[in-house]
Design an enzyme around this catalytic site. Sequence first.
Site, PDB file in Angstrom:
ATOM      1  N   ASN A 145      -5.396   1.610   8.138  1.00  0.00           N
ATOM      2  CA  ASN A 145      -5.115   1.784   9.558  1.00  0.00           C
ATOM      3  C   ASN A 145      -4.853   0.407  10.153  1.00  0.00           C
ATOM      4  O   ASN A 145      -5.769  -0.393  10.341  1.00  0.00           O
ATOM      5  CB  ASN A 145      -6.311   2.451  10.248  1.00  0.00           C
ATOM      6  CG  ASN A 145      -6.029   2.801  11.690  1.00  0.00           C
ATOM      7  OD1 ASN A 145      -5.224   2.161  12.362  1.00  0.00           O
ATOM      8  ND2 ASN A 145      -6.719   3.822  12.188  1.00  0.00           N
ATOM      9  N   ASP A 146      -3.593   0.124  10.442  1.00  0.00           N
ATOM     10  CA  ASP A 146      -3.224  -1.197  10.947  1.00  0.00           C
ATOM     11  C   ASP A 146      -3.776  -1.470  12.341  1.00  0.00           C
ATOM     12  O   ASP A 146      -3.660  -2.596  12.832  1.00  0.00           O
ATOM     13  CB  ASP A 146      -1.701  -1.342  10.955  1.00  0.00           C
ATOM     14  CG  ASP A 146      -1.124  -1.433   9.553  1.00  0.00           C
ATOM     15  OD1 ASP A 146      -1.800  -1.995   8.675  1.00  0.00           O
ATOM     16  OD2 ASP A 146      -0.004  -0.941   9.330  1.00  0.00           O
ATOM     17  N   CYS A 147      -4.319  -0.460  12.964  1.00  0.00           N
ATOM     18  CA  CYS A 147      -4.869  -0.642  14.304  1.00  0.00           C
ATOM     19  C   CYS A 147      -6.385  -0.711  14.305  1.00  0.00           C
ATOM     20  O   CYS A 147      -7.019  -0.623  15.355  1.00  0.00           O
ATOM     21  CB  CYS A 147      -4.386   0.474  15.226  1.00  0.00           C
ATOM     22  SG  CYS A 147      -2.625   0.359  15.609  1.00  0.00           S
ATOM     23  N   ARG A 175       0.828  -1.209   0.000  1.00  0.00           N
ATOM     24  CA  ARG A 175       0.000   0.000   0.000  1.00  0.00           C
ATOM     25  C   ARG A 175       0.860   1.255   0.000  1.00  0.00           C
ATOM     26  O   ARG A 175       0.557   2.234  -0.689  1.00  0.00           O
ATOM     27  CB  ARG A 175      -0.952  -0.007   1.188  1.00  0.00           C
ATOM     28  CG  ARG A 175      -0.265   0.033   2.544  1.00  0.00           C
ATOM     29  CD  ARG A 175      -1.219   0.571   3.608  1.00  0.00           C
ATOM     30  NE  ARG A 175      -2.237  -0.376   3.984  1.00  0.00           N
ATOM     31  CZ  ARG A 175      -2.230  -1.046   5.139  1.00  0.00           C
ATOM     32  NH1 ARG A 175      -1.205  -0.919   5.971  1.00  0.00           N
ATOM     33  NH2 ARG A 175      -3.210  -1.847   5.453  1.00  0.00           N
TER      34      ARG A 175
END
Length: 799
Positions: A488-490, A364
Site C-alpha cells: 500500500n503506497d499510501c 512487486r
Amino acid sequence: MQYGYFDDKNKEYVITNPATPRSWSNYLGSTEYGAIITNNAGGYSFYKSGGMGRFTRIRFNSVPLDQPGRYLYIRDKENGDYWSASWQPVGKPLEKYKSECRHGSGYSIISSEYEKIKTETTFFVPQGQIFEVWKIKVTNSDNKKRQLSFFSFVEYANGWNAMQDLLNLQYTQYTAKMTIVDGMIDQATNIHIPAMPDDFANNDQGRHTFLAFIGGEIKGYETDLESFLGGYRTYANPQAIENGKCTNFEAAGDNVCGTIQVDIELLPGESKELIVLMGIGEASKEGRQVVKEFGNPDRLDKELVKLKEYWHNRIGSVVVNTPDGEFNSMLNMWSPYNCQMTFAWSRAASLVYTASERDGLGYRDSVQDLLGVLPNIPLEAAERLKLMITGQDSKGGAMPVINKINHKPGKETLTKEEHYRSDDCLWLFNAIPAYVKETGDINFYNEVLPYADKGEDTVLGHMRQAIQFNLDHSGKHGFPCGLSADWNDCLRFGHDGETIFVAMQLRFALDVYIEVTEMLKKTSEAEWSRTILKKLDENLQKYAWDGEWFLRGYRADGMKFGSKENKEGKIYLNPQSWAVLSGAANKEQAELIMKKVNEHLATEYGIALCNPPYTLGTDFNIVRSAFFNPSMKENGSIFTHTQGWAVMAETMLGHGNQAYKYWRSYMPAAYNTRAEIRQIEPYVYNQSTHGKYSPRFGNSRLPWLSGSATWSFFAATQYILGIQPDYKGLIIDPCIPSDWEGFTAERKYRGKTISIIVKNPVHVEKGVKTVVLNGKEIGTNSIPFEQFADKNEVIVTMG
C-alpha cells in the site's frame, strides 16, 4: 444498461452500442510494437515502450479518454456529407449510424453503416512485425453508384519521448519533418541526427515511421495538423474533410499528422478493400518493403488467421464449463488474456498509465503478474522471473522498477535505503514455487543468478536473502518495518514503524522456505527458518492480534493502525486475508476475522480495503490515504487487487458460497447487463472501484493493468475450481457454491491433457470423496504426475 455481449465461440467481446459509459479498449501487437485501440478507434501506438517509444499522440485525462486515435474519415463526393468509419470522432446520430466493435485477442474489428455505405475495418499487428494494419472493406448497399473519398488520420508525436512531446514544446515544435515518398508519408524527427538503435532511451536521435494507403486513387496528402483540422475546429469537423481535399504540404515543425486521401467509386452492391499500413522505419526502405510484402488483402487475411491461432494457443491451458456462463466467459478468454497484457506492459501503457511515472516493470507488480500467465506461457514466465530475480540487490531488497531495455544485472547502482519497499522480494515466495510446481523444474532452485548490484547466488539463496532483508529491517515488536511502502503506497510506516501485512507475508515466506529446503534436503536451512517462524508466530499473537481481527501496523512510538481503538481505519482487509493465507491465524481466529471482514468491509460491489476511510486527520506522515476522498483508491475503496486474496481465504476455510459471492461481486462480466454501474469494460479487471462513502459508489476505474487480473484468475482456477499444480503432480480440491451440481475443466499440465469432471451430488461447498483417474480409483486428490497418460480423464466426486 447493456452495450454488448460475449461471443464465446469466437473469443470476442462485441460492442453493439458505441456510446459506452467510458472508452472500452483493447491491446494490439507485442512488446516490440504495441498499440491501444478503443471501440471508437481511439488510442495510440508505440515502439518498445509506452513512454520512450510513443510515436502517435494521446492526450491523457481528456473527455473522452481516447482521443485522438487512428481514424478513417469518409466523404460523399456528391453531397459533401462526411462521417467516420468508427462512430467517433464525427459522431453521427445513432438513429442513422450503426456501429459494432468486436474486440478479440490482439485485434479489433469496427463495423459501421451510414447512408447505405458499410465499412468493416480490422485493426491488428501481424505476428512478429513492427507495423500495424487497418484493413477496410467498404460496401455500397445503395441502388446507385457512389463516389467516396477516404482520409486516413493519425496525429503524430513530435518526439518518441511522451513527456518531451507533450510538455517541452519549445523544443519539440521544431523537430518534425514530413515528406512524401512513393505515395507514402514519411514522418521523421531529428532527421539531421543519426539513429542510435543501441541507445533506445536517448530521445535525441533520428527516427522515422511510415504510413501507406493502398487500394484506391491517391488524391492528396495532409501532414500539417492545423491545416487538417482548421482553426478552432476539432476531430469531429476537420476543415480538410469538409473541403474534400488536402493541401499536399510537406510540413516541417509545429504539429504534424498523417492523412492520405484515397478516392474510390462503388457500383450498387459492390465491395472494395483498402489497406492502411503504419509502422517503424523509413518510407523509402522499411515502408516500401512492407507494402511489397503485405500490401494485399489475401496476405493480410492469412496473417490475421495466424494471429488468432497464436493468441488462442496462448490462453487455452485452462478451459472450464461451470453453471455460470459469465464465469466461463471470463476464465476461458478474458481473464488469461488480461493477465498476458498485464504481464507484457506491467503498469506502463494504457489510457490511464502514461508511462511517464513508471516506464518499466514495477518489481512487486511484475513478480505477482507471473502467477496469472504460468499455466499458458511458462517458458516466457521463467525468463521474466529470472529478470525480476536479478533486480534484487545483494542486500536483499529490490530495485523499485526494472527497465528491461536498459537493465544490467550485476552492474546496477545499489538502491538507496530510503527507496526500498518492504514487500517487494517477498512476492518471490509466491512466484518461484508456482513456476516450479507448474513445470516440475525443481533444479530451478539451484540456478545461479546475479544480484542487481554485485555478486550472485542460487535462486534459493536469493529467497533466503529476501527473508534476511526483512529480518534486518525489523522493529521493536519483531515485525518488518514498512520502509517507503508495504504494497500500500499510501501507508508509510518508515524505517521504524512496523507492518503487520508484511509480517504475514514473511510468515508465508518462512513456511515456503521450510517446504523447499526440506525437499532439497537442506536440513540446517529448514531449522533456521523454523526458529524464526516460531518467534514470529509468538509476536503475531502477542502484538498483532487486536481481539477480533489483526492490526495493520505500528507507528514507531507504538501507535496502532487498523485497531478497534482507532476512530478511522479501524479494520483493514489485507492482514485478515493474509492471516489465513499465511497460516498465522488459528482456526478460531480465521473464522472470526473473515466474519468481521464481511461485517465491516463487504459491500455489494466488493470488499473495501479499510473502514472507516480517513477524514479526521490521522497522522498524515504515515496514512497518505487521506490524499483521496473517502472510499476512493487507498482511502477505503474496493481495491480490486485484494479481492482475490479474500476469495482464497474463504475457500481455505471451506466457505464456497461466500467465496463465490465475493468473486461475483467484482467480476467484470457480472456487470455486462448493468454497465452503467461499473462504467468501464465488462470484460477486464481494474485497479479500484468507488466504495460506499463515495457518491460514485460502484463506478470502477483504471482497467486492464492491475494485479487484480492475476489474483482473480489464480483464485478462480486454483481455489474455487481447486485445480492446483504441486511439486509432485496435480491437486484437485474444489470449493464451490453448494447449488452447483459440478463442473468440467480441461487442464494442460507439463505436456499432458487432463479432462476433469467434478460431481457434487450432495451439494457440499468443499470436500473430495473419491477421485478416479482413467477408470481407476485412487486414494487421494493429489494425483502423482507419473500416473498421468498423455490424455487423461479425472472424475472427482465431492462429498
